[in-house]
Each structure stands twice: as C-alpha cells, then as structure tokens.
Design an enzyme around this catalytic site. Structure first.
Site, mmCIF file in Angstrom:
data_model
loop_
_atom_site.group_PDB
_atom_site.id
_atom_site.type_symbol
_atom_site.label_atom_id
_atom_site.label_comp_id
_atom_site.label_asym_id
_atom_site.label_seq_id
_atom_site.Cartn_x
_atom_site.Cartn_y
_atom_site.Cartn_z
ATOM 1 N N PHE A 126 0.834 -1.199 0.000
ATOM 2 C CA PHE A 126 0.000 0.000 0.000
ATOM 3 C C PHE A 126 0.870 1.252 0.000
ATOM 4 C CE2 PHE A 126 0.078 -1.730 4.423
ATOM 5 C CZ PHE A 126 0.950 -0.807 4.964
ATOM 6 N N SER A 143 8.142 0.978 8.310
ATOM 7 C CA SER A 143 7.993 -0.128 7.391
ATOM 8 C C SER A 143 6.627 -0.756 7.543
ATOM 9 C CB SER A 143 9.098 -1.157 7.614
ATOM 10 O OG SER A 143 8.618 -2.268 8.329
ATOM 11 N N LYS A 144 6.116 -1.171 6.406
ATOM 12 C CA LYS A 144 4.788 -1.760 6.385
ATOM 13 C C LYS A 144 4.772 -3.011 7.253
ATOM 14 C CE LYS A 144 4.947 -0.126 1.676
ATOM 15 N NZ LYS A 144 4.925 -0.363 0.263
ATOM 16 N N ARG A 145 5.827 -3.774 7.126
ATOM 17 C CA ARG A 145 5.862 -5.052 7.818
ATOM 18 C C ARG A 145 5.959 -4.882 9.332
ATOM 19 N NH1 ARG A 145 10.680 -9.022 7.467
ATOM 20 N NH2 ARG A 145 11.226 -7.284 8.794
ATOM 21 N N GLY A 159 2.871 -1.910 10.573
ATOM 22 C CA GLY A 159 1.466 -2.160 10.281
ATOM 23 C C GLY A 159 0.695 -1.021 9.635
#
Length: 494
Positions: A24, A252-254, A257
């Site tokens: 995203f 970070s997306k990971r 979240g």
RNA sequence: GUCCCCGUCGUCUAGCCUGGCCUAGGACAUCGCCCUUUCACGGCGGUAACACGGGUUCAAAUCCCGUCGGGGACGCCA
C-alpha cells in the site's frame, strides 16, 4: 491518462514520484509525493507519476490500486504518467550503450539462491574478479553460446577515483570508487534492475530534480555513475530525511502495520489537506513558526532549502487501541484545526458520507443544522459518530439514570426539574432565545441554579453529560423528540 | 564488517552557513488557572532541550577535533 512528454524542451523543472507497487501507499512515500508536487507547483514545473514496476515477482495489481487510492485521496494530481514495465526497450538500449563503451561487463556467475536473507549482504563484496577481468572475446563467445549472465557496471576503482555530486539537502557528497560494488544493470533474465531502469527513465523523461528518501543517498553514487556512463548530466538530487517510527527505525509496512498506510488516515477521518499539512511539517519547515497551512500556503512557502537533515519521528503509539492513540497527536490537532477552518456547508458535506456509511439515514439539511454544533468538538471526521450520535438515532441507547441527577442535587431535584421542563416546554418556541429564556425562568421558579436545570434535560435528550450546548441541541432535535426523551427519562428515574 | 548520513524540550521544529541580540523562540502533548449550562473552543501561565569531552575565541547551540549514540546503504528488491 498516458501523456506524451512535451516535445519542446523547457527550462521548467520536471520532477517525478516513482513508487514500486509492492504494497500500500505508505506515509513516507506520500510525503515524497507531496514534496515533489509542491516543488513542481511552486516552480511551475511538471509533476510526473511513474510506476517502477520492474520486479514482476513482487508487483501486484492490488498494490497499484492501493497506491492510486491513496494518491486520489490526497487529491493533488500529476501531469504525466508512465509505467516502467512498458519501457524495457529503452532500458536495454542504455545497458547496451554502457556495455559497448566497456563500462560494464557480463557476469556469468549463477544467480544467488538465498535472495531475501540478509546474510549475503553482510560482507564487503565488491565484484567477482574472474568476471570483471574476463576478456571481451570470451565474454562475447559465452554470451553467443546462450550462457545466461547478469550485466554489471565496471565501477572505476583505481586509487584516488571518486564519485561526487551535490545534494540540495545534504550538500557535497563524495565516495571513493573503491567503496562501491559492481552493481547489476541487467538481471540474467534480461530484465533491467532498479538502478538502470530508474536512471534510464529519469534521463529519457528529462527529470531535472530527483526528490526522494534519504535511504537512496548512498545509491546515488551508482546513479551518478550510470548517468555519466550513458552520456547524461545527472539531475539535481534532493534527499529527504527519513520518517521513522517511535522506535527509531524507518517506517515499514511489515514492522509497523496499518499506521503507516495512507488509507488508514483517510478511513479514520483525516482531511487530506490536514494530512498533507502534517506530513509537510515532518522534515521541512517554513522557518517562520507557521504550522496550520492550506495547500496554497504550502505551495507558496515550499523550498528545498527548508528541508532538514535529521530523521523525523512519526509519533504514533505502537500498540494502538483507539484512533486518538494511534496517530501522532500533532496530526490530530492539525486535523481539528483544519476542521474548524472549514465552512459549515463544506464540513457538513464531508461528514455526510461518514454518517451514512455508519448506517444512519440523515438528510443533508439536517446535517447542515447539526454541523455547527459539533465543529469545535470533533478532531477526526469519524468523531461525528460519537459527538452527534443522539441526533441520528430514534431511540437513545440505555444510560445510567444517576446521570440525570444534577451537580449538588439529588434524585428529587432531577425529578422536579424534568417535570418542570415537561410542563413548560410544550408552550415554548423551539429556538435558541425562547428556550434560553423559558428554561432560565423555570430554574428561577424552582429555586435551582441554571446548570442544575440544564443538566437533567441534557442527559435526558443526549443520553450523556458531555454534549453540545443545550438550546441549540433542543432546537435541532425538535419539540416532539425532546418531550418524548424527557418522558422516558422520567420513567427511568422512578 | 565496509561506506554514508544524522544528533536543540517527550514529539515536530526556529536559531547554526554569516560566533555575541539565546537568561535558546514557537507548536503539539502534559499540568494549573480563567471563560462557561456540561463538553469543546478560546485566553493566561507552569514543567521541559543545545548528546558528551576537548579545543579556537574576549565570547560557541553556532567554528574545529574526538567520543558516544541513532539511522541508512551495501541483492540478478525497489
């Protein structure tokens, strides 16, 4: 949507936002987009959106959708749009040119197996000697025989060779060639790597300024090498300080979240202009203590000189429970500021879909009446659901009857007040001033303080103590609903 | 490990280039007071920072060196 570049070469800046569709749109990318956009608008330049989608393995349509969704919400727009995957010929052409000049070489070493595990990146790998030194003849022969190879840049590593550029934010940058590895230009499947594709496109699209995250600062030396090898003057670089999480690491997306996703802000009820305003204040400053700024004001104030060098913390709470706790308090404050600055009609229009989405049927005219009562009381658009809930429901949810008892009063007083209201209200015109007069007079007759008169009524009609001002509320609620709710309160009290 | 970048209140930042006006300013958050029919808005005030150590200088947050701390990049990912 796919525009051709303007054939007339122009001195106006050309900037680009080049996301890779592997997830995203996250807030760091959004800020990069915004800074590029601001720079383009400020200078009368061109804003380009380029999808850097050369990693077929990891690119997804869902991600492309998500990125557009985020950008559309921001509502800033762009002037030209490209897809990197459609420009492969150009990339290969540049790789060829560099190879022909002897500035690149074929590496026949089989591709590494363990890709994502970082263990391989720990050491100080610079090049594969056997490959870098291979004769042109042998290289040509093996390639002609169909042996797969990656194309690597032959980084000049003689003692004293340096690569340099001037960054608009970080200043003079110098790195010894001996400290740069022979990075890949082409993968063994013939696909260009990010470095090659990015530079080839930037050169071809005549990008004048590359404004991007600081995580690319050390890659820039490679890019300068590519531009020069291909015969181009490198564009002006401007690296942005990173947006980091409260734990200090880059967003970070990971790891962090949904708090790093732009759509999370949208869904929580942020105004795009407030979100943009907030992001601009992270790593940039107008230097004059201004904080609440409109888009136009941001365009007018933006400059590369105002960009900071130190990373900026997005102060969200890691284990988020409520929306209030999830987001940076300053983002929430700015959003409230922007909400308060909106005209009633405008705010009302933005509130309507939020309310309807929550399942309430509200007429636009009614929303228009409610809006002024909550404008100063909501920080996020979604707060309308908790601030104005009693306007939307037919039947108030159950509340503790003890709430009806006024300050320094008792159940008897609550009863007395509500009965008095029940007696007086039917004959009062439901507008602010008449209600004010009637209720204050009633309080006086009863020998109670105004506040003691108002609270039981407020709780009776709103279902809680904290609510918008009473007279305006009654006016919007109407006589019928008001009397019905007072009647119910009376029942609850006994 | 190698290379690069950064270091002012809890957070975002002004000041740093062009030393003195800095007993370091603003904002958010927080605490207190005021306004007030509750809440909110608004107003006023408080707590709170130049990472550390050496220089240079009459004078350093500002210049130099070092230390420590944080981050980033090192992939046939982007």
């Amino acid at each position: 949507m796919m525009n051709l570049p303007n054939p007339v070469s122009s001195p106006k800046p050309r900037v680009r936002f080049a996301p890779s569709p592997t997830g995203f749109l996250h807030v760091g990318s959004a800020r990069t987009f915004i800074f590029n956009w601001l720079y383009a608008r400020r200078t009368g330049g061109t804003m380009i959106l380029r999808l850097d989608d050369t990693d077929v393995e990891r690119n997804t349509d869902a991600s492309v959708q998500s990125i557009f969704e985020g950008l559309e919400w921001l509502d800033l727009g762009w002037d030209e749009e490209y897809k990197q995957s459609a420009r492969g010929a150009l990339h290969r052409q540049m790789a060829d040119a560099i190879l022909r000049k002897g500035l690149a070489y074929r590496d026949f070493t089989p591709a590494h197996t363990g890709d994502s595990e970082k263990s391989g990146a720990q050491g100080t790998w610079l090049f594969n000697p056997g490959m870098r030194e291979m004769s042109r003849d042998e290289s040509d022969r093996r390639a002609a025989a169909g042996e797969p190879f990656a194309l690597r840049f032959r980084v000049p590593r003689e003692a004293g060779t340096v690569v340099r550029f001037t960054d608009a934010v970080y200043g003079e940058q110098v790195k010894a060639g001996a400290d740069i590895e022979d990075f890949a230009l082409l993968r063994s499947d013939g696909m260009p790597t990010y470095h090659l594709a990015s530079c080839a496109d930037d050169a071809d699209l005549r990008i004048s300024h590359i404004i991007r995250g600081q995580d690319h600062l050390s890659n820039t030396f490679k890019h300068v090498l590519i531009f020069q090898a291909a015969g181009y003057t490198p564009p002006q670089f401007a690296h942005l300080p990173l947006l980091v999480a409260p734990d200090g690491t880059k967003l970070s997306k990971r790891r962090h979240g949904p708090v790093v996703s732009v759509t999370t802000y949208r869904d929580a009820g942020f105004l795009p202009e407030a979100f943009i305003n907030f992001l601009c204040l992270l790593g940039w400053s107008p230097k004059n203590d201004r904080e609440h700024m409109s888009r136009e004001e941001l365009v007018g104030a933006f400059s590369l000189e105002g960009i900071n060098r130190a990373n900026a913390v997005v102060n969200f709470k890691e284990p988020a429970t409520t929306a209030e706790e999830t987001f940076d308090p300053k983002a929430i404050w700015l959003n409230a500021e922007h909400i308060r600055g909106l005209a009633i009609a405008d705010l009302s229009q933005r509130l309507l879909p939020v309310v309807r989405q929550a399942g309430f049927a509200v007429a636009p005219e009614r929303m228009l009446q409610i809006t002024p009562l909550i404008r100063e009381r909501i920080k996020l658009l979604r707060d309308v659901l908790t601030a104005a809930d009693f306007f939307f429901v037919d039947q108030l949810p159950p509340y503790d009857p003890a709430e009806l008892i006024p300050q320094k009063g008792d159940p008897a007083m609550a009863l007395k007040v509500l009965q008095k209201a029940q007696a007086v209200l039917p004959n009062v015109e439901f507008r602010h001033d008449p209600l004010d007069q009637a209720l204050r007079a009633a309080a006086q007759e009863l020998g109670v303080k105004a506040g003691q008169m108002f609270q039981p009524i407020r709780v009776a009609v709103c279902g809680r103590k904290n609510a918008p001002p009473l007279f305006e509320t009654l006016e919007v609620l109407g006589k019928e609903t008001t009397l019905r709710r007072i009647e119910q309160a009376l029942e609850n009290l006994s």
